[in-house]
Write a protein that holds these residues in place. Structure first.
Motif, mmCIF file in Angstrom:
data_model
loop_
_atom_site.group_PDB
_atom_site.id
_atom_site.type_symbol
_atom_site.label_atom_id
_atom_site.label_comp_id
_atom_site.label_asym_id
_atom_site.label_seq_id
_atom_site.Cartn_x
_atom_site.Cartn_y
_atom_site.Cartn_z
ATOM 1 N N LYS A 338 0.822 -1.215 0.000
ATOM 2 C CA LYS A 338 0.000 0.000 0.000
ATOM 3 C C LYS A 338 0.850 1.255 0.000
ATOM 4 N N VAL A 339 2.055 1.177 0.581
ATOM 5 C CA VAL A 339 2.938 2.346 0.605
ATOM 6 C C VAL A 339 3.297 2.769 -0.808
ATOM 7 N N LEU A 340 3.572 1.806 -1.660
ATOM 8 C CA LEU A 340 3.929 2.120 -3.044
ATOM 9 C C LEU A 340 2.744 2.714 -3.790
ATOM 10 N N LEU A 341 1.558 2.205 -3.533
ATOM 11 C CA LEU A 341 0.371 2.728 -4.207
ATOM 12 C C LEU A 341 0.098 4.167 -3.796
ATOM 13 N N GLU A 342 0.356 4.485 -2.527
ATOM 14 C CA GLU A 342 0.166 5.864 -2.062
ATOM 15 C C GLU A 342 1.202 6.796 -2.676
ATOM 16 N N LYS A 343 2.446 6.332 -2.774
ATOM 17 C CA LYS A 343 3.496 7.172 -3.357
ATOM 18 C C LYS A 343 3.235 7.445 -4.831
ATOM 19 N N SER A 344 2.679 6.476 -5.534
ATOM 20 C CA SER A 344 2.471 6.638 -6.973
ATOM 21 C C SER A 344 1.444 7.716 -7.296
ATOM 22 N N LYS A 345 0.581 8.059 -6.345
ATOM 23 C CA LYS A 345 -0.439 9.074 -6.595
ATOM 24 C C LYS A 345 0.156 10.459 -6.743
ATOM 25 N N SER A 346 1.319 10.710 -6.147
ATOM 26 C CA SER A 346 1.937 12.035 -6.183
ATOM 27 C C SER A 346 3.043 12.150 -7.228
ATOM 28 N N LEU A 347 3.204 11.132 -8.064
ATOM 29 C CA LEU A 347 4.259 11.173 -9.068
ATOM 30 C C LEU A 347 3.891 12.111 -10.213
ATOM 31 N N TRP A 365 6.135 3.886 -12.369
ATOM 32 C CA TRP A 365 6.668 4.961 -13.211
ATOM 33 C C TRP A 365 5.514 5.702 -13.849
ATOM 34 N N LYS A 366 5.609 7.040 -13.862
ATOM 35 C CA LYS A 366 4.520 7.862 -14.407
ATOM 36 C C LYS A 366 4.888 8.339 -15.805
ATOM 37 N N ASP A 367 4.076 7.945 -16.768
ATOM 38 C CA ASP A 367 4.196 8.478 -18.120
ATOM 39 C C ASP A 367 2.869 9.164 -18.419
ATOM 40 N N LYS A 368 2.203 8.842 -19.502
ATOM 41 C CA LYS A 368 0.862 9.357 -19.721
ATOM 42 C C LYS A 368 -0.125 8.720 -18.761
ATOM 43 N N ARG A 369 0.267 7.609 -18.212
ATOM 44 C CA ARG A 369 -0.488 6.963 -17.146
ATOM 45 C C ARG A 369 0.523 6.287 -16.231
ATOM 46 N N ILE A 370 0.056 5.781 -15.113
ATOM 47 C CA ILE A 370 0.943 5.098 -14.175
ATOM 48 C C ILE A 370 1.190 3.671 -14.662
ATOM 49 N N VAL A 371 2.452 3.300 -14.729
ATOM 50 C CA VAL A 371 2.850 1.965 -15.148
ATOM 51 C C VAL A 371 3.489 1.258 -13.962
ATOM 52 N N ARG A 372 2.981 0.070 -13.642
ATOM 53 C CA ARG A 372 3.495 -0.706 -12.505
ATOM 54 C C ARG A 372 4.197 -1.952 -13.026
ATOM 55 N N MET A 373 5.382 -2.196 -12.510
ATOM 56 C CA MET A 373 6.194 -3.326 -12.949
ATOM 57 C C MET A 373 6.633 -4.143 -11.740
ATOM 58 N N VAL A 374 6.813 -5.445 -11.973
ATOM 59 C CA VAL A 374 7.410 -6.336 -10.982
ATOM 60 C C VAL A 374 8.514 -7.109 -11.683
#
Length: 438
Positions: A338-347, A365-374
């Motif tokens: 959840k910490v990562l999801l919260e941080k991604s909102k302010s990118l 990573w934020k481009d035209k939309r948020i991209v999540r990778m594992v």
């Protein structure tokens, strides 16, 4: 039962095979298939500086019991354990017929000959004798080879109706067809083409029993003749089919909306099909499906690239224990902290954040939309993509895992492209014929 092929046109049902292969222009515009990550901002954004340390692979699970943290590591895994390449040696450069004989030997043709003749005799006993059954002659290996050869040739020379291939009209005729086989002989084989004894297809749990002998033959051939390189891609292909079948799938996002779903494991560089599994709608769990497809290639330190449908943190942990590394996009409800999801909102555009737990790193990573990778292959570094956008001097900076994902994820698309170049699929109410030709 016989098919109504007299007035049946020869239509191309696999024209959308190339639609799922993203081009460079699509990638630059941010429109992509299979979660191919689009270009980012031009600003030189770097990840937060953190302490670097190497990870050494061991047989214990201590690395997987760590908590999520912001300390990045440089993976240092064991080397790939296989030697890629063909397992059969030739004295000189092999011919096309020599390579074909490796995959389709006497066992393959004996199977088709036996089952086709058997199916004709069964249908003749059950139904009224028709003109097709009266003219029937027992098929042989040479006739089946001619039949399959003409099918492949039909994929190279398009006609609106299959009967035009035997036409004597000089505007549309193809003399090789009449010289190889009569039209009636071709239609007979196509009508009674079969792969398994109907009396043996009585197990209700096995929905693929009609083509099971073919699957049991061809899949081990794929794996025995060629050893792939380290990078593999796991993705889906669709065989177009609109007939009545219990495991037909529907995907409104694709041009081929109705069809039979096939999950394929291909070599990323060449598109060589290493393994595949046909979806039969029997409620198999996702991790079981992934493990069954990857089973012949586990414990060798393969790098598997797959999209967000297959990826999760638990799957990455499970495959890491089996000495298999993964990379790909991931959905936010697949074990992300959840910490990562919260941080991604302010990118902002071009920025990234990450968390790591042992060998597993999750990147947003934020481009035209948020991209999540594992990934269990890469660290959280960022590199230049090598593509300069118009009116900008600087290269686009993207996470390393995204660059490698875009590079190695197109293996199944390449296989689809090769199959579409010689399309032998034709309209039929018998699903097993469509699937067998595919």
């Amino acid at each position: 039962m016989t098919e109504r092929t007299n007035e049946e046109p020869f239509t191309e049902l696999y024209a959308d095979a190339l639609s799922d292969c993203p081009s460079d222009s699509e990638s630059d515009a941010g429109n992509f298939k299979y979660d191919t990550v689009s270009e980012g901002s031009e600003s030189d954004i770097r990840p937060p500086k953190s302490r670097k340390r190497n990870i050494i692979v061991s047989d214990s699970d201590d690395e997987l019991e760590e908590e999520w943290n912001e300390h990045d590591i440089t993976p240092n895994f064991s080397n790939y354990l296989n030697i890629p390449g063909a397992t059969v040696e030739f004295d000189d450069a092999p011919t096309i017929s020599e390579v074909t004989d490796l995959f389709f030997d006497k066992t393959f043709f004996d199977l088709i000959v036996t089952q086709t003749n058997l199916y004709h005799s069964q249908m003749k006993a059950l139904h009224k004798i028709s003109a097709k059954t009266v003219l029937w002659t027992e098929e042989s290996t040479s006739e089946i080879k001619k039949f399959l050869g003409l099918l492949i040739l039909m994929g190279q020379t398009r006609k609106s109706c299959w009967k035009d291939y035997w036409s004597t009209d000089p505007l549309v005729e193809v003399p090789i067809f009449r010289a190889t086989m009569t039209r009636t002989g071709f239609e007979q084989i196509l009508t009674f083409f079969h792969l398994n004894d109907n009396t043996q297809c009585i197990v209700p749990q096995d929905r693929l029993s009609k083509i099971k002998p073919l699957l049991d033959y061809i899949i081990p051939k794929y794996q025995a003749i060629y050893i792939p390189k380290q990078e593999l891609a796991l993705d889906e292909a669709m065989v177009p089919f609109r007939g009545r079948i219990s495991f037909r799938t529907y995907n409104p996002a694709k041009i081929t909306k109705y069809g039979i779903l096939i999950r394929m494991l291909c070599e990323s560089e060449s598109g060589y099909i290493c393994n595949f599994e046909i979806y039969s709608g029997q409620g198999k769990k996702l991790q079981e499906t992934i493990l069954s497809i990857l089973e012949p290639y586990l414990d060798c330190w393969h790098h598997i690239y797959q999209n967000n449908y297959y990826n999760s943190v638990s799957t990455a942990e499970l495959l890491f224990r089996r000495k298999t590394l993964v990379c790909g996009t991931i959905r936010e409800n697949r074990g992300l902290p959840k910490v990562l999801l919260e941080k991604s909102k302010s990118l902002h555009k071009g920025e990234m954040t990450f968390l790591r737990k042992g060998p597993i790193v999750v990147v947003t990573w934020k481009d035209k939309r948020i991209v999540r990778m594992v990934s269990t292959i890469h660290d959280a570094s960022m590199k230049s993509s090598g593509n300069r956008k118009k009116n900008y001097k600087d290269d686009t900076i993207k996470p390393t895992c995204i660059l490698q994902y875009n590079k190695h994820m197109k293996g199944v698309d390449r296989a689809d492209q090769y199959l579409a170049n010689s399309n032998i699929l034709r309209k039929t109410v018998k699903w097993y014929k469509k699937l067998a030709f595919f």
